[in-house]
Design an enzyme around this catalytic site. Structure first.
Site, PDB file in Angstrom:
ATOM      1  N   LYS A  91       0.888  -1.157   0.000  1.00  0.00           N
ATOM      2  CA  LYS A  91       0.000   0.000   0.000  1.00  0.00           C
ATOM      3  C   LYS A  91       0.933   1.215   0.000  1.00  0.00           C
ATOM      4  O   LYS A  91       1.638   1.470   0.977  1.00  0.00           O
ATOM      5  CB  LYS A  91      -0.900  -0.052   1.235  1.00  0.00           C
TER       6      LYS A  91
ATOM      7  N   GLY B 278       4.277   3.855  10.562  1.00  0.00           N
ATOM      8  CA  GLY B 278       3.502   5.089  10.467  1.00  0.00           C
ATOM      9  C   GLY B 278       3.046   5.578  11.823  1.00  0.00           C
ATOM     10  O   GLY B 278       3.706   5.345  12.830  1.00  0.00           O
ATOM     11  N   SER B 279       1.886   6.208  11.831  1.00  0.00           N
ATOM     12  CA  SER B 279       1.408   6.865  13.045  1.00  0.00           C
ATOM     13  C   SER B 279       0.716   5.888  13.983  1.00  0.00           C
ATOM     14  O   SER B 279       0.285   4.807  13.579  1.00  0.00           O
ATOM     15  CB  SER B 279       0.414   7.965  12.675  1.00  0.00           C
TER      16      SER B 279
ATOM     17  N   GLY C  88      -1.805   3.138  12.528  1.00  0.00           N
ATOM     18  CA  GLY C  88      -1.329   1.788  12.812  1.00  0.00           C
ATOM     19  C   GLY C  88      -2.269   1.037  13.725  1.00  0.00           C
ATOM     20  O   GLY C  88      -2.537  -0.152  13.524  1.00  0.00           O
TER      21      GLY C  88
ATOM     22  N   GLU D 150       5.108  -0.491  13.275  1.00  0.00           N
ATOM     23  CA  GLU D 150       5.942   0.441  14.030  1.00  0.00           C
ATOM     24  C   GLU D 150       5.143   1.730  14.092  1.00  0.00           C
ATOM     25  O   GLU D 150       4.900   2.368  13.069  1.00  0.00           O
ATOM     26  CB  GLU D 150       7.270   0.634  13.301  1.00  0.00           C
TER      27      GLU D 150
ATOM     28  N   CYS E  41      11.937   8.288  12.940  1.00  0.00           N
ATOM     29  CA  CYS E  41      11.171   7.601  13.994  1.00  0.00           C
ATOM     30  C   CYS E  41      12.023   7.435  15.245  1.00  0.00           C
ATOM     31  O   CYS E  41      11.506   7.158  16.322  1.00  0.00           O
ATOM     32  CB  CYS E  41      10.666   6.249  13.513  1.00  0.00           C
TER      33      CYS E  41
ATOM     34  N   GLU F 281       4.892  11.544  21.165  1.00  0.00           N
ATOM     35  CA  GLU F 281       5.735  11.935  20.039  1.00  0.00           C
ATOM     36  C   GLU F 281       5.138  13.135  19.307  1.00  0.00           C
ATOM     37  O   GLU F 281       3.939  13.195  19.071  1.00  0.00           O
ATOM     38  CB  GLU F 281       5.857  10.738  19.063  1.00  0.00           C
TER      39      GLU F 281
END
Lengths: 502, 502
Positions: free
Chosen positions: B166, B221-222, B226, B245, B282, B375
């Protein structure tokens, strides 16, 4: 509200034997988890853990007669089987002690600094550390080997994780005895007893999986119960790994050549395997593809003889007995399903074994016959008679995931169907057998007891050396001075561990 | 309804560059998955897979200039960084080719039959096989190394799994280019191109995770995105492993001795690390515990100088820029939070780096300041000033899971705080650094890029040799004639693989 009593019940009569505990309240679950969690540091020492596991094995054997008596009284599994199960459980504890000492499971990898690379590589040292406190949900059908002192508990303790066990309601007295053995073993090796704690009750089980200090869970039981707990584990604010063994049909395919050559032997072997332990093994062969025609008929005849001559037996509890009888009745009523030996209820709390047959053509597309592709716990199996290899393949392609899949092939000369069937069965299961029976799961390093969902909820095993991997997570130390590293990762390898160094 | 266009956008201007594709409809997602799934057999040969991965690396390098130009145009990461990322991505493909050939990842264990045991042990041979078709969700911040040709794709292909990627909407043109490189590499090594397929669009991503033929997923990703996909993976009738992640604060603790000895060096190093790639790593150090007092003040001063002199930069897209500016504003408005250098918006689509300070005492209990423990993607970090070791420990105990945790210690003489801090940081992260900076993740066998939730959704890594383990499941063959076994498990070990034999 007064505490709900937990009774030990005699399945041979349905009568309560004794009250052994009360169901844990939410506060008691919290206390059990915090007690275990707070002593996790005591499990950091691998030598102490190995000693603890060995002592647990020893005390389990010492208390063997007492434990077996209680287990038989509340499960009706019989002293012979339970004696074997206790020996297996003790051996399992010792195997994990050995694994802890050997240390290969730490999967240590060391990459030395390399300034010549682009970008330069720092010094990296990876090993695995315990995940944290583990919840273990005990099984009904193995009151020892898959319950309080069983593989989930042993592997989690071996990994360095404290364990809170949710006792199975079918054998609460055995659970209490075994928990006390484990706690005594801890004390005797200088560890806090709370490295293992025990709770009873359905709500306690739900509370356990949601507890913020529980870091992972192991489960052996039904698809319904296991899926509910899996869902709860995934829905937590911080999701945790849930390693559940939920259900398995354990398909067997009999090739035409195998039926032609060994119909009698296969029918008899199948009958013995599917009725073992009153059909209450998670690896019971519950679905068999056998050819139509004369050879297949002889197989059915041999199975009929074996099953008919198998004595009736007492199931683990009356709820399971009811579910078995209902499950069999519903399946037997489907069109084209026959029962050469009808499984049924004895007058004395027992059940008798049996099996059903169905044309495989009924199973090549969605329909009510799909009930035959679901596990029915107890002494029954389904023989689907196939006309062609394509028909058998079409049925196989529709099966859910399994712990095991078996092919019965010709044992003399080459069997032209064997290789193709092995390739077709491999995607379906975690253990593939040729000319054997899936009941009986050897405890060995190369064992794998798990498989595609619903066999297990993760691609892991609950039996064998690699079961320990479920309770660990990797950590890498970067450019860390030797003195600050755990001894396992120090340059000189003072503990002499197996490591991959680059 | 006409197909939604997928535009490549220039983050330096916010202007669309070109339409590169359309969003995949549900039918197109189904087609992409079935295409990949149907060619899975072609990946069974390890030699072919290794050749494919090497050819992919080669073609990626050949198309390097073209790919880097496109990636820079739609991510603004700059040619220098993207040149390095491409080299890393190619090296990663080659590393996995080597791992496939070496075969240790198969984790082969063989237990020979042993009739002397009770119960007798059958012949058991275990290895790992590919899980099936893998969905890879590409990251925004690494258009190559964590996207179409990145670690998730490389490790899944290495495991023998076809991949449906994707694409990330931030770099659709780069995604198309890279997918075509991978497909050409497949064709050139005699494999079907569909071992890698590509889809675009948010709905396509949701459809992918629910597709019955998808067996596992990788995501970078976020937390929000996620977690939604993790939840969907868990809610399937047949749940699948989801290796995501999601987010990481990457805490750094500066001991008093470190601040006293190296305030300037630490402030400068921190400033460089947190602004690297416009703070879009990240592993950006997003939270720093530094002591109160003079030494800590000097650290803040050095950080101020470094950050002030860092030029402004263009973030990956305007949505992230907006989120960064909002996130900084909300945090800066909290009581007792100061901004020695205020991060902010440039007039030209850029952002400028900055950092916030807060007394650690504000973070020892639940409250609005907890926003500082989340974050904030972009060039900002938070310095929490602690008065005592206990205060620092109290804050650490409240941190969520992380990819990395770092301690800055005295480099001359012993630092009395170092060992205790290392012990406190280890439960928080998957990689622990001493006197380094977490940005920059070496690709190496001992690397671990993962950590407690939300760093990753499973205790696995997306970087390094062990990333391949995510896409495999064990299978054990019991009493299987040699001729029916895969060559990897045959008694004579014809392929010369590493195996544990018992």
């Amino acid at each position: 509200m007064s505490a709900a009593p937990v009774w030990s019940v005699d399945p041979r009569s349905g009568n309560p034997r004794e009250q052994v505990a009360v169901e844990a309240t939410a506060e008691e679950v919290d206390r059990a988890v915090r007690a275990a969690h707070s002593v996790r540091g005591a499990l950091a020492d691998r030598t102490a853990r190995a000693a603890f596991l060995r002592t647990a094995a020893e005390l389990l054997e010492e208390s063997g007669p007492h434990i077996i008596e209680a287990a038989d009284a509340e499960t009706a599994l019989g002293p012979a089987r339970l004696t074997g199960e206790l020996a297996r459980t003790a051996a399992q504890l010792r195997d994990f002690a050995e694994a802890v000492e050997e240390g290969a499971y730490l999967d240590i990898r060391i990459d030395h600094e390399d300034g010549s690379r682009t970008p330069p590589r720092p010094d990296l040292r990876r090993w695995k550390i315990p995940l944290g406190t583990v919840a273990v949900y005990a099984a009904s059908n193995f009151p020892l080997a898959f319950s309080v002192p069983g593989g989930d508990t042993a592997s989690a303790l071996a990994a360095g994780c404290p364990v809170v066990v949710k006792a199975h309601p079918g054998h609460p007295a055995t659970s209490e005895l075994c928990a006390s053995v484990l706690r005594r073993a801890a004390a005797r090796t200088g560890l806090p007893e709370d490295v293992v704690t025990l709770v009873h009750g359905f709500d306690a089980g739900v509370g356990l999986i949601r507890h913020p200090l529980v870091s992972a869970a192991g489960f052996t039981g039904s698809v319904r119960g296991g899926r509910a707990l899996f869902d709860a584990a995934a829905a937590r604010p911080v999701p945790i790994p849930f390693h559940g063994e939920l259900g398995s049909l354990n398909p067997v395919v009999v090739t035409r050549a195998a039926a032609a050559g060994r119909a009698g032997e296969i029918g008899a072997g199948l009958g013995a395997s599917m009725t073992l332990g009153v059909g209450q093994f998670c690896t019971k062969p519950g679905f068999v593809l056998a050819p139509v025609g004369d050879a297949g008929d002889r197989l059915v005849k041999a199975l009929t003889e074996t099953v008919s001559s198998t004595g009736s037996g007492v199931m683990l509890d009356h709820r399971m007995r009811d579910a078995f009888l209902t499950g069999v009745r519903e399946r037997a009523e489907l069109p084209d399903v026959e029962a050469p030996v009808t499984p049924g209820a004895g007058s004395d709390h027992t059940v008798s074994a049996g099996f059903l047959t169905v044309p495989a053509s009924r199973l090549t597309a969605d329909g009510p016959h799909d009930a035959l592709l679901e596990e029915c716990f107890g002494p029954v199996t389904v023989i689907a008679r196939y006309g062609s290899g394509d028909e058998a393949a079409a049925v196989l392609a529709r099966l859910p995931g399994n712990l095991t899949a078996t092919v019965q092939t010709a044992t003399e000369g080459e069997d032209p169907e064997a290789a193709g069937l092995l390739a077709a069965l491999t995607p379906l299961a975690g253990r593939i057998l040729v000319n054997g029976w899936p009941t009986g799961v050897a405890v060995a390093p190369a064992q794998h007891h798990g498989g595609p969902y619903p066999a297990t909820t993760s691609p892991t095993t609950s039996v064998g050396a690699t079961a320990i991997e479920r309770w660990l997570r990797p950590v890498t130390y970067q450019n860390t001075p030797d003195a600050l590293l755990p001894p396992e990762l120090r340059e000189a390898n003072p503990l002499g561990l197996p490591r991959r160094v680059g």
